[in-house]
Design a protein around this motif. Structure first.
Motif, PDB file in Angstrom:
ATOM      1  N   GLY A  10      63.135  22.854  10.821  1.00  0.00           N
ATOM      2  CA  GLY A  10      62.517  24.050  10.236  1.00  0.00           C
ATOM      3  C   GLY A  10      61.521  23.624   9.173  1.00  0.00           C
ATOM      4  N   GLU A  11      60.294  24.168   9.274  1.00  0.00           N
ATOM      5  CA  GLU A  11      59.256  23.828   8.296  1.00  0.00           C
ATOM      6  C   GLU A  11      58.960  25.037   7.423  1.00  0.00           C
ATOM      7  OE1 GLU A  11      56.525  21.025  11.072  1.00  0.00           O
ATOM      8  OE2 GLU A  11      57.422  22.828  11.934  1.00  0.00           O
ATOM      9  N   CYS A  12      58.725  24.776   6.132  1.00  0.00           N
ATOM     10  CA  CYS A  12      58.501  25.863   5.162  1.00  0.00           C
ATOM     11  C   CYS A  12      57.359  25.491   4.228  1.00  0.00           C
ATOM     12  CB  CYS A  12      59.722  26.042   4.259  1.00  0.00           C
ATOM     13  SG  CYS A  12      61.178  26.643   5.084  1.00  0.00           S
ATOM     14  N   VAL A  13      56.776  26.527   3.634  1.00  0.00           N
ATOM     15  CA  VAL A  13      55.779  26.312   2.588  1.00  0.00           C
ATOM     16  C   VAL A  13      56.108  27.304   1.478  1.00  0.00           C
ATOM     17  CG1 VAL A  13      54.112  27.852   3.745  1.00  0.00           C
ATOM     18  CG2 VAL A  13      53.278  26.165   2.153  1.00  0.00           C
ATOM     19  N   ALA A  14      55.757  26.953   0.237  1.00  0.00           N
ATOM     20  CA  ALA A  14      55.994  27.891  -0.864  1.00  0.00           C
ATOM     21  C   ALA A  14      54.680  28.193  -1.554  1.00  0.00           C
ATOM     22  CB  ALA A  14      56.987  27.304  -1.856  1.00  0.00           C
ATOM     23  N   ALA A  15      54.587  29.408  -2.112  1.00  0.00           N
ATOM     24  CA  ALA A  15      53.369  29.810  -2.825  1.00  0.00           C
ATOM     25  C   ALA A  15      53.773  30.605  -4.054  1.00  0.00           C
ATOM     26  CB  ALA A  15      52.503  30.681  -1.913  1.00  0.00           C
ATOM     27  N   ASN A  45      65.416  19.563  18.752  1.00  0.00           N
ATOM     28  CA  ASN A  45      65.589  18.120  18.937  1.00  0.00           C
ATOM     29  C   ASN A  45      64.465  17.290  18.304  1.00  0.00           C
ATOM     30  OD1 ASN A  45      67.148  16.024  19.709  1.00  0.00           O
ATOM     31  ND2 ASN A  45      66.463  15.975  21.833  1.00  0.00           N
ATOM     32  N   ASP A  46      63.959  17.738  17.198  1.00  0.00           N
ATOM     33  CA  ASP A  46      62.936  16.990  16.448  1.00  0.00           C
ATOM     34  C   ASP A  46      63.622  16.414  15.201  1.00  0.00           C
ATOM     35  OD1 ASP A  46      60.846  16.125  14.859  1.00  0.00           O
ATOM     36  OD2 ASP A  46      59.542  17.820  15.359  1.00  0.00           O
ATOM     37  N   TRP A  47      63.701  15.080  15.137  1.00  0.00           N
ATOM     38  CA  TRP A  47      64.450  14.422  14.052  1.00  0.00           C
ATOM     39  C   TRP A  47      63.576  14.107  12.827  1.00  0.00           C
ATOM     40  CZ3 TRP A  47      69.636  13.680  13.549  1.00  0.00           C
ATOM     41  CH2 TRP A  47      70.429  13.836  14.702  1.00  0.00           C
ATOM     42  N   SER A  48      62.261  14.374  12.898  1.00  0.00           N
ATOM     43  CA  SER A  48      61.428  13.965  11.765  1.00  0.00           C
ATOM     44  C   SER A  48      61.587  14.967  10.622  1.00  0.00           C
ATOM     45  CB  SER A  48      59.963  13.874  12.178  1.00  0.00           C
ATOM     46  OG  SER A  48      59.454  15.162  12.398  1.00  0.00           O
ATOM     47  N   GLU A  49      61.605  14.462   9.398  1.00  0.00           N
ATOM     48  CA  GLU A  49      61.887  15.327   8.248  1.00  0.00           C
ATOM     49  C   GLU A  49      60.629  15.679   7.448  1.00  0.00           C
ATOM     50  OE1 GLU A  49      65.874  14.569   6.292  1.00  0.00           O
ATOM     51  OE2 GLU A  49      65.661  12.756   7.484  1.00  0.00           O
ATOM     52  N   ASN A  50      59.451  15.448   8.057  1.00  0.00           N
ATOM     53  CA  ASN A  50      58.189  15.836   7.406  1.00  0.00           C
ATOM     54  C   ASN A  50      57.619  17.052   8.108  1.00  0.00           C
ATOM     55  OD1 ASN A  50      57.976  13.862   5.474  1.00  0.00           O
ATOM     56  ND2 ASN A  50      57.098  12.389   6.916  1.00  0.00           N
ATOM     57  N   PRO A  51      57.041  17.982   7.348  1.00  0.00           N
ATOM     58  CA  PRO A  51      56.420  19.139   8.007  1.00  0.00           C
ATOM     59  C   PRO A  51      55.103  18.748   8.656  1.00  0.00           C
ATOM     60  CG  PRO A  51      56.136  19.282   5.627  1.00  0.00           C
ATOM     61  CD  PRO A  51      56.957  18.057   5.879  1.00  0.00           C
ATOM     62  N   SER A  52      54.751  19.393   9.763  1.00  0.00           N
ATOM     63  CA  SER A  52      53.460  19.130  10.407  1.00  0.00           C
ATOM     64  C   SER A  52      52.479  20.234  10.017  1.00  0.00           C
ATOM     65  CB  SER A  52      53.624  19.119  11.924  1.00  0.00           C
ATOM     66  OG  SER A  52      53.909  20.436  12.351  1.00  0.00           O
TER      67      SER A  52
END
Ligand code: FAD
Length: 370
Positions: free
Chosen positions: A225-230, A265-272
């Motif tokens: 899960g990818e998130c952004v904050a503002a 099934n995406d193991w990378s911990e950086n947001p794209s």
């Protein structure tokens, strides 16, 4: 070095491990959390913190009653933890607006709209509560009880509470192996070996390592899960808003948490960048002015998903005293108190609802896959 001895060793100090430690330490059990990184540093710190018992479930058989019981436990836990630790985990009342853009979408909400705790708001009423809403919004289900908290603070306060009841917390202590010797478990780490009568694996997506090591073929799949904050410099947002599993959640400091993608099934911990673009587009559909806000940070976390969407909360089918509490996918923050209490009851021998025992037991995989 002499091995340290405990009643219960918990492998993983996310919100699930910390809640289990809290409930057991409160019952005077000698508890240790062994955490490979920092307390709450993985999936827990990535979460928005919605306690979405109503917004998340379509079936009201097993998970909803469990989730609802956990949501109610938070009410009590919030005061209890604040008194004990002086930590406020920012439980924000107000609840959540599940937005609807068409008659069809409203129809899909029929089952939750039939609950007495849920109210239908037409376009005008919804906008009274959230004036920033897009004009496209037709109305909303108002889920007053689906409040939200700040997950990392909640996790830290639970482990702090556990410590005040005598638990020991070992950060940067990765567990390498768990094995049984006689009546006791041996938990091997790079910092030495711990001994315990009971072990609880609460290692989120990394529990796979222990399923394998302990002879089981179960699998936890990461759903990134990818998130952004503002920063919201305009009128404060008093409610969380939610549509199609995307959301905007306000924090006390006027930061808005905007999330989240679901990447199987995406193991990378950086947001794209694509992922962040997707969540921003979805957020703008709910509140168009989000696009003008100043971003503060972006991140990703791995939700621990099981094959049937139910967590594993129960004992190893063959190894007595060895428990799993993992696979809470997108609701681990919500389900943490009920999970902590259930594992406590299993270990101290207090009765647990049979429905929950069956729905969450570890060996159901074996039956399902023959
Ligand atoms: P984690 O927090 O990942 O903790 C597991 C811990 O185990 C980690 O700290 C890890 O370092 C440790 N570990 C792993 N291997 C070892 C080892 N060998 N030895 C020792 N320690 C080990 N849930 C909600 O209820 N509401 C929400 O609004 C919500 N929003 C979310 C938004 C996003 C973007 C994401 C990614 C998740 C969200 N969730 C939400 C889900 C929730 O975050 C997870 O279900 C929950 O955090 C799982 O907790 P956990 O303790 O099982 O896992």
């Amino acid at each position: 070095m002499e091995s340290k001895q405990f009643d219960v060793v918990i492998v993983g100090g996310g919100i699930i491990g910390s809640s289990i430690a809290y409930y057991l330490a409160k019952e005077n059990r000698k508890v240790a959390i062994l955490e490979a990184d920092k307390i709450g540093g993985k999936s827990t710190s990535a979460a928005a913190g919605m306690l979405g018992a109503h917004s998340e479930y379509k079936e009201f058989k097993h998970l909803y009653p469990f989730a609802r019981s956990s949501q109610l436990l938070y009410k009590q836990l919030y005061e209890e933890i604040r008194e004990l630790t002086a930590i406020d985990f920012e439980k924000r009342n107000g609840g959540l607006l599940k937005l609807v853009y068409s008659e069809n979408e409203k129809k899909e909400l029929e089952s939750i709209l039939s609950l007495s705790s849920v109210e239908w708001l037409d376009n005008k009423e919804a906008r009274k509560r959230v004036p920033q809403l897009s004009k496209e919004v037709m109305g909303a289900a108002y889920l007053q009880e689906d409040v939200h908290i700040t997950p990392l603070i909640a996790c830290n306060s639970l482990s702090k509470g556990a410590q005040l009841f005598g638990a020991e917390i070992y950060e940067y202590t990765r567990v390498l192996a768990v094995s049984k010797t006689g009546m006791e478990y041996s938990i091997k780490t790079a910092q030495g070996t711990f001994l315990a009568k009971n072990v609880v694996i609460a290692s989120g997506v990394w529990s796979n390592y222990f399923f394998q090591q302990l002879g089981l073929s179960h699998e936890i799949i990461p759903v990134k899960g990818e998130c952004v904050a503002a920063i919201n410099e305009g009128a404060p947002l008093r409610y969380a808003v939610f549509h199609d599993q995307f959301y905007i959640v306000p924090r006390n400091n006027n930061e808005l948490i905007i999330g989240a993608t679901k990447k199987w099934n995406d193991w990378s911990e950086n947001p794209s960048l694509d992922g962040l673009e997707e969540v921003i587009q979805k957020a703008k559909k709910m509140i168009p002015e989000v696009g003008e806000m100043k971003w503060t940070r972006a991140w990703a976390g791995l939700r621990p998903q099981t094959y049937d969407g139910h967590p594993y909360i129960g004992e190893h089918p063959e190894m007595k005293g060895l428990y799993f509490a993992t696979g809470h996918q997108r609701n681990g923050i919500l389900l943490a108190p009920a999970t902590g209490k259930m594992i406590r009851d299993l270990i101290i021998g207090t009765p647990v609802e049979k429905e929950w025992l069956d729905a969450f037991k570890v060996e159901r995989n074996i039956f399902a896959y023959g």
